[in-house]
Design a protein around this motif. Structure first.
Motif, PDB file in Angstrom:
ATOM      1  N   GLN A   1     -16.877  33.040 -25.222  1.00  0.00           N
ATOM      2  CA  GLN A   1     -17.907  32.164 -25.785  1.00  0.00           C
ATOM      3  C   GLN A   1     -17.641  31.861 -27.259  1.00  0.00           C
ATOM      4  OE1 GLN A   1     -21.270  34.608 -24.664  1.00  0.00           O
ATOM      5  NE2 GLN A   1     -21.918  33.114 -23.105  1.00  0.00           N
ATOM      6  N   ILE A   2     -17.151  32.850 -28.000  1.00  0.00           N
ATOM      7  CA  ILE A   2     -16.793  32.612 -29.409  1.00  0.00           C
ATOM      8  C   ILE A   2     -15.741  31.511 -29.489  1.00  0.00           C
ATOM      9  CG2 ILE A   2     -15.715  33.613 -31.462  1.00  0.00           C
ATOM     10  CD1 ILE A   2     -16.847  36.336 -30.538  1.00  0.00           C
ATOM     11  N   LYS A   3     -14.724  31.619 -28.679  1.00  0.00           N
ATOM     12  CA  LYS A   3     -13.654  30.613 -28.670  1.00  0.00           C
ATOM     13  C   LYS A   3     -14.206  29.243 -28.290  1.00  0.00           C
ATOM     14  CE  LYS A   3      -9.105  29.649 -26.665  1.00  0.00           C
ATOM     15  NZ  LYS A   3      -8.059  30.108 -25.706  1.00  0.00           N
ATOM     16  N   THR A   4     -15.111  29.219 -27.311  1.00  0.00           N
ATOM     17  CA  THR A   4     -15.693  27.949 -26.865  1.00  0.00           C
ATOM     18  C   THR A   4     -16.503  27.283 -27.972  1.00  0.00           C
ATOM     19  OG1 THR A   4     -15.786  28.683 -24.552  1.00  0.00           O
ATOM     20  CG2 THR A   4     -17.264  26.889 -25.185  1.00  0.00           C
ATOM     21  N   VAL A   5     -17.320  28.078 -28.670  1.00  0.00           N
ATOM     22  CA  VAL A   5     -18.119  27.525 -29.765  1.00  0.00           C
ATOM     23  C   VAL A   5     -17.210  27.024 -30.885  1.00  0.00           C
ATOM     24  CG1 VAL A   5     -19.821  28.051 -31.557  1.00  0.00           C
ATOM     25  CG2 VAL A   5     -20.158  28.922 -29.243  1.00  0.00           C
ATOM     26  N   HIS A   6     -16.194  27.811 -31.219  1.00  0.00           N
ATOM     27  CA  HIS A   6     -15.263  27.403 -32.286  1.00  0.00           C
ATOM     28  C   HIS A   6     -14.570  26.090 -31.932  1.00  0.00           C
ATOM     29  CE1 HIS A   6     -12.444  27.859 -35.621  1.00  0.00           C
ATOM     30  NE2 HIS A   6     -11.466  27.593 -34.770  1.00  0.00           N
ATOM     31  N   GLU A   7     -14.107  25.969 -30.716  1.00  0.00           N
ATOM     32  CA  GLU A   7     -13.437  24.731 -30.297  1.00  0.00           C
ATOM     33  C   GLU A   7     -14.403  23.556 -30.305  1.00  0.00           C
ATOM     34  OE1 GLU A   7     -11.764  25.797 -26.549  1.00  0.00           O
ATOM     35  OE2 GLU A   7     -10.006  26.805 -27.435  1.00  0.00           O
ATOM     36  N   ALA A   8     -15.654  23.794 -29.927  1.00  0.00           N
ATOM     37  CA  ALA A   8     -16.665  22.734 -29.970  1.00  0.00           C
ATOM     38  C   ALA A   8     -16.894  22.273 -31.406  1.00  0.00           C
ATOM     39  CB  ALA A   8     -17.968  23.233 -29.353  1.00  0.00           C
ATOM     40  N   SER A   9     -16.906  23.219 -32.353  1.00  0.00           N
ATOM     41  CA  SER A   9     -17.086  22.871 -33.764  1.00  0.00           C
ATOM     42  C   SER A   9     -15.929  22.032 -34.277  1.00  0.00           C
ATOM     43  CB  SER A   9     -17.226  24.152 -34.598  1.00  0.00           C
ATOM     44  OG  SER A   9     -18.317  24.923 -34.157  1.00  0.00           O
ATOM     45  N   MET A  10     -14.717  22.376 -33.864  1.00  0.00           N
ATOM     46  CA  MET A  10     -13.550  21.585 -34.256  1.00  0.00           C
ATOM     47  C   MET A  10     -13.656  20.154 -33.722  1.00  0.00           C
ATOM     48  SD  MET A  10     -11.496  23.418 -36.128  1.00  0.00           S
ATOM     49  CE  MET A  10     -10.000  24.385 -36.173  1.00  0.00           C
ATOM     50  N   LYS A  11     -14.162  20.001 -32.510  1.00  0.00           N
ATOM     51  CA  LYS A  11     -14.334  18.658 -31.941  1.00  0.00           C
ATOM     52  C   LYS A  11     -15.383  17.874 -32.725  1.00  0.00           C
ATOM     53  CE  LYS A  11     -13.039  19.858 -27.185  1.00  0.00           C
ATOM     54  NZ  LYS A  11     -13.535  20.020 -25.785  1.00  0.00           N
TER      55      LYS A  11
END
Length: 483
Positions: free
Chosen positions: A18-28
């Motif tokens: 989930q941490i990775k998912t949130v981080h990737e969403a922020s980059m998008k």
């Protein structure tokens, strides 16, 4: 018992995936949606464009590539040391080391004598700072209230002066403008005996509310942030979206937006001065959609602020966040359980610099002397949880069990006497564990009344000045000190 800088990280509301998912969403978000900005940030925008950001000046939109963000964030220090004037109060912010302290910009205080709410003054700030200095479990001093009785021109220097004179703990606050920042740095340099010594041991730091959620740069705060970067003064990159109002209602959406704001802020800081000391400053909150106000005491605030540490830890930057708030108007049961839940969750989450943890009521609008004392007790309990249970030969006590034997009594054992004051949290005196009869004999005081008594006792004592007399004189000759 030293309960500062203990290891948290036991509570993890987000899984690694989930941490990775949130981080990737922020980059998008930063690449596609981008961020906008107020007038007056042309130099900052040009700096970003020169380093790879895509700028649409007609729409005032800044877009960041993943590579740009990753490169700049990697330059931010993994560890920041915020010092006290007394080295015993130094804060080593890294990984899961936990510290809790005051915060906010309250404009009201519960008067100690009348119990009625009134506007806060410069003297209130000084007295509260003196009180915090004597409460061992409050680890740092973020200016907890606004001096409503002084002019804006004198505000910044007097706010920092009142805190530095009253406490040897680390002092953090915001400033109104760049001139105010320069004045504060000059005063602190006089106390430190040089700017170089101040940057070696920074006993002040600055809150910079650079982001206006959602996804907008504030001109004045961004300029202050960059000027602090240039002078190597540590900054907390404060952004505080409210779920349902200035960020999505859902917790995951709020975290993704806030993380994007933080990544953008860190990038600006590191382009301004590579290696500039900073704290990831995400403060997720909730909007009360019935009143459109701020709701600071909800348990979800504790959950999201614990998650914020996970996100900052993911990019290896120490963090500043929030817990210990309450929507209650007075120090009552609601204040107690709201503060305890959120403070414990953020502490067990491993957050490095948890402000708002002491003194605050009415969703940051009000403070109370007695609430600082009660919150010192709550923080102490939170830190005791982090300390955990010692399991070694001395604490297993097999030889003691053997010597006492079956049917014996450990009350008079030397082992009991040795560990009596260290094994269990004894508190600051505000918690009552007497018999009912003894409690009644002592006046049947409730928690708030006992805390008021402790606060009065502390404030009736001597008034140590942490600014040497000759330096204090020089400061007063240079600046309009009103205290």
């Amino acid at each position: 018992m030293n309960l500062m800088g203990l290891q948290g990280g036991q509570y993890r509301p987000l899984s690694p995936e989930q941490i990775k998912t949130v981080h990737e969403a922020s980059m998008k978000i930063l690449e596609k949606t981008g961020i906008t900005y107020e007038q007056g940030l042309e130099d900052t925008v040009q700096m970003l464009e020169d380093n790879g950001a895509a700028i649409d000046r007609d729409r005032k939109k800044i877009s960041f590539s993943n590579d740009m963000i990753t490169e700049q964030v990697a330059k931010a220090p993994e560890k920041v040391v915020l010092c006290g004037q007394d080295p015993k109060n130094d804060l080593h912010l890294t990984e899961n080391r936990v510290h809790l302290g005051t915060g906010g910009a309250a404009i009201k205080i519960l008067d100690m004598e009348t119990g009625r709410v009134r506007s806060t003054t410069l003297k209130d700030l000084y007295d509260v700072s003196r009180l915090v200095d004597q409460l061992d479990n409050i680890h740092f001093l973020v200016r907890p209230c606004i001096a409503t009785d002084i002019d804006k021109a004198d505000y910044d220097i007097n706010m920092f002066y009142a805190c530095l004179a009253a406490s040897s703990k680390h002092v953090m606050a915001g400033v109104n403008d760049e001139q105010g920042l320069h004045n504060v740095i000059e005063m602190a340099s006089m106390i430190a005996k040089g700017l170089d010594k101040l940057t070696e041991r920074p006993f002040i730091s600055v809150i910079t509310s650079f982001a206006i959620s959602p996804l907008k740069l504030c001109t004045q705060s961004t300029h202050i942030m960059q000027e602090a970067n240039r002078n190597r003064i540590p900054v907390a990159l404060s952004s505080a979206p409210m779920a349902g109002s200035t960020s999505p209602l859902t917790m995951a959406g709020t975290l993704a937006q806030l993380h994007a704001e933080q990544l953008a802020g860190i990038t600006i800081c590191q382009l301004t001065n590579p290696g500039a000391p900073l704290l990831y400053g995400g403060i997720p909150g909730m909007a009360n959609l019935k009143t459109m106000g701020y709701s600071g005491g909800a348990v979800e605030c504790g959950m999201m602020n614990a998650a914020i540490h996970q996100l900052s830890n993911h990019i290896k930057v120490p963090n500043y966040n929030s817990a210990g708030l309450s929507d209650s108007k007075v120090p009552d049961a609601q204040a107690g359980y709201e503060k305890a839940f959120t403070a414990l969750l953020a502490s067990m989450g491993g957050a490095n610099y948890i402000h708002h943890s002491a003194g605050m009521l009415e969703s940051m609008l009000t403070i109370a002397h007695e609430q600082f004392v009660i919150d010192d007790e709550i923080i102490g309990n939170c830190c005791k949880v982090l300390k955990g249970i010692d399991v070694d030969a001395e604490h297993l006590a097999l030889e003691v069990i053997e010597s006492v034997g079956p049917g014996g009594n450990f009350m008079t054992s030397p082992h009991t006497m040795t560990h009596l004051r260290t094994e269990y949290y004894n508190g600051n005196g505000v918690t009552d564990r007497k018999s009912r009869e003894k409690w009644e004999q002592d006046g049947s005081l409730d928690t708030r009344q006992r805390a008021l008594g402790i606060a009065r006792k502390f404030l009736a004592g001597s008034k140590p000045s942490y600014i040497p007399e000759e330096i204090d004189k020089a400061i007063k000759e240079k600046f309009n000190i009103l205290l």
